[in-house]
Design an enzyme around this catalytic site. Structure first.
Site, mmCIF file in Angstrom:
data_model
loop_
_atom_site.group_PDB
_atom_site.id
_atom_site.type_symbol
_atom_site.label_atom_id
_atom_site.label_comp_id
_atom_site.label_asym_id
_atom_site.label_seq_id
_atom_site.Cartn_x
_atom_site.Cartn_y
_atom_site.Cartn_z
ATOM 1 N N LYS A 1 0.814 -1.368 0.190
ATOM 2 C CA LYS A 1 0.052 -0.154 0.045
ATOM 3 C C LYS A 1 0.773 1.382 -0.054
ATOM 4 C CE LYS A 1 -4.178 -2.008 2.107
ATOM 5 N NZ LYS A 1 -4.944 -2.053 3.040
ATOM 6 N N LYS B 1 -4.326 -10.591 -6.181
ATOM 7 C CA LYS B 1 -5.533 -10.751 -5.373
ATOM 8 C C LYS B 1 -6.838 -9.937 -5.582
ATOM 9 C CE LYS B 1 -5.095 -8.332 -1.109
ATOM 10 N NZ LYS B 1 -4.904 -7.860 0.039
ATOM 11 N N LYS C 1 -10.160 -4.080 -3.301
ATOM 12 C CA LYS C 1 -10.977 -2.701 -3.326
ATOM 13 C C LYS C 1 -9.913 -1.649 -3.690
ATOM 14 C CE LYS C 1 -13.423 -3.935 0.689
ATOM 15 N NZ LYS C 1 -13.293 -3.881 2.154
HETATM 16 P P1 TYM Z 1 -10.569 -6.152 4.579
HETATM 17 O O1 TYM Z 1 -11.696 -5.207 4.667
HETATM 18 O O2 TYM Z 1 -9.453 -5.904 3.268
HETATM 19 O O3 TYM Z 1 -11.154 -7.351 3.863
HETATM 20 C C1 TYM Z 1 -12.176 -8.107 4.570
HETATM 21 C C2 TYM Z 1 -11.962 -9.567 4.734
HETATM 22 O O4 TYM Z 1 -12.337 -9.954 3.310
HETATM 23 C C3 TYM Z 1 -10.890 -10.835 3.119
HETATM 24 N N1 TYM Z 1 -10.401 -10.720 1.871
HETATM 25 C C4 TYM Z 1 -10.319 -11.712 0.743
HETATM 26 N N2 TYM Z 1 -10.366 -13.286 1.017
HETATM 27 C C5 TYM Z 1 -10.167 -13.756 -0.085
HETATM 28 N N3 TYM Z 1 -9.788 -13.469 -1.405
HETATM 29 C C6 TYM Z 1 -9.543 -11.931 -1.624
HETATM 30 N N4 TYM Z 1 -9.200 -11.531 -2.581
HETATM 31 C C7 TYM Z 1 -9.865 -11.197 -0.449
HETATM 32 N N5 TYM Z 1 -9.711 -9.630 -0.275
HETATM 33 C C8 TYM Z 1 -9.955 -9.738 1.134
HETATM 34 C C9 TYM Z 1 -10.003 -10.556 4.137
HETATM 35 O O5 TYM Z 1 -8.830 -11.518 4.438
HETATM 36 C C10 TYM Z 1 -10.580 -10.228 5.313
HETATM 37 O O6 TYM Z 1 -10.820 -11.215 6.056
HETATM 38 N N6 TYM Z 1 -7.157 -5.356 8.084
HETATM 39 C C11 TYM Z 1 -8.309 -5.984 7.732
HETATM 40 C C12 TYM Z 1 -9.477 -5.505 8.666
HETATM 41 C C13 TYM Z 1 -9.379 -5.760 10.012
HETATM 42 C C14 TYM Z 1 -9.591 -7.115 10.828
HETATM 43 C C15 TYM Z 1 -9.498 -6.758 11.964
HETATM 44 C C16 TYM Z 1 -9.935 -8.389 10.473
HETATM 45 C C17 TYM Z 1 -9.170 -4.805 10.749
HETATM 46 N N7 TYM Z 1 -9.241 -5.281 12.221
HETATM 47 C C18 TYM Z 1 -9.421 -7.674 13.141
HETATM 48 C C19 TYM Z 1 -9.959 -9.372 11.191
HETATM 49 C C20 TYM Z 1 -9.749 -8.931 12.689
HETATM 50 C C21 TYM Z 1 -8.567 -5.921 6.340
HETATM 51 O O7 TYM Z 1 -8.317 -4.789 5.898
HETATM 52 O O8 TYM Z 1 -9.877 -6.569 5.705
#
Ligand code: TYM
Length: 323
Positions: free
Chosen positions: A111, A192, A195
């Protein structure tokens, strides 16, 4: 009872990767565990946002989470910034997180290379994520594969806190699905689905129409050797289709590969399976009004605070702050 916690950022539209990698598991796990799900709006601020964008993103994300089947009564659904303890514990977790550990995070490296402005918060982001999880005495965290490194860091910093201040925090485990943990971009199957990547043709959004979904799968990048085989390293495009279809139908991608000889049919069937999964979700969210969503989130924040406040007090006591 097992405590489950997970979070999703309210930036951009929720896509098929989020759904398959995380949300499908969130829904499954809420029946077997005490599940707490959080819309992590403070995390989304680590990349520049227009004023007001985050509020709209939050309500949109809540709408999708309710529509995919998160039960706001049986589980807890809330917004991170509504529970102040996240930031208080964030600070404490930063004090037990090494600078070098944060510098090794691949999400930070990716990022910070892609954006013009790299904020300090983008660097310290994993400490806030650790705080989110640790604040709820979490046992299990359902996430996609891209969160593996952040979860390992969470375990390390929790253990470090406990060894410094005495046994205080529960050390959590991650739960990554066997199929679909890493949904790839349909146009660039080496990356992957994300967003933050500007790849509209490669990203299937949860609010896409059936025609848009069918078109995106039809144009999905594969390869030239015309053999349907599950082999993510040498056949990322085809393997991605097989894992998406696998996740939709609860079948191993290797098993699915045996019933296909042509890419075209695999694309059509995968698109169809995704359309059928998304259709009822879209119908449900059309029926949800903002006042109902807001009431669920307020109720969720109250339930979340009731869990978070005693844990935060335990942390203050363990650290030995003057009170
Ligand atoms: P975020 O918002 O990017 O994504 C949310 C969830 O979706 C999963 N994900 C994917 N899984 C499979 N293939 C993909 N291409 C893909 N893109 C996203 C992510 O693994 C996630 O589970 N840092 C985290 C948010 C967060 C969080 C937390 C998660 C903040 N605090 C505490 C768990 C526990 C994030 O940016 O997810």
């Amino acid at each position: 009872m097992t405590r489950v916690f997970s979070g999703i950022q309210p930036s951009g539209t929720i896509h098929l990767g989020n759904y398959v990698g995380a949300l499908m598991n969130w829904v499954k796990m809420q029946d077997e565990a005490d599940a707490i799900y959080c819309i992590v709006d403070l995390h989304a601020l680590t990349l520049p946002q227009e004023p007001g964008e985050i509020a709209q993103g939050t309500i949109d994300a809540a709408r999708v989470l309710l529509a995919v089947g998160i039960d706001p009564e049986g589980s807890t659904l809330f917004v991170q910034s509504h529970v102040r303890e996240h930031n208080e514990l964030n600070w404490i977790m930063q004090t037990v997180t090494a600078y070098g550990e944060l510098g090794r995070m691949t999400q930070f490296k990716d990022k910070s290379e892609r954006n013009v402005f790299t904020s300090a918060s983008l660097f310290t982001y994993p400490a806030l994520q650790a705080a989110d999880i640790l604040l709820y005495d979490t046992d299990v965290v359902p996430v996609g594969d891209d969160q593996r490194q952040h979860l390992e860091l969470t375990r390390d910093v929790a253990a470090r806190f406990n060894s410094r201040y005495g046994d205080t925090l529960v050390v959590p485990e991650h739960r990554i699905p066997p199929s679909g943990a890493r949904v790839m971009d349909l146009q660039n199957p080496e990356n992957k689905m994300s967003k933050s990547l500007d790849s509209p043709a490669g990203t299937v959004n949860i609010d896409d129409t059936p025609a848009q979904i069918a078109k995106k799968f039809k144009r999905a990048v594969t390869d030239n050797d015309n053999e349907v085989r599950y082999d993510p390293a040498s056949k990322p495009g085809v393997s991605n289709l097989l894992s998406i279809l696998g996740a939709m139908t609860d079948t191993e991608p290797e098993t699915l590969a045996e019933s296909y000889t042509q890419y075209g049919q695999l694309k059509v069937d995968t698109a169809e399976a995704v359309i059928e999964k998304i259709r009822p979700i879209q119908e449900r969210w059309e029926a949800l009004d903002e006042a109902t969503i807001k009431a669920h989130l307020e109720n969720g924040a109250n339930k979340a605070r009731a869990v978070a406040q005693p844990v935060m007090q335990r942390v203050r006591d363990a650290v030995g702050l003057y009170q």
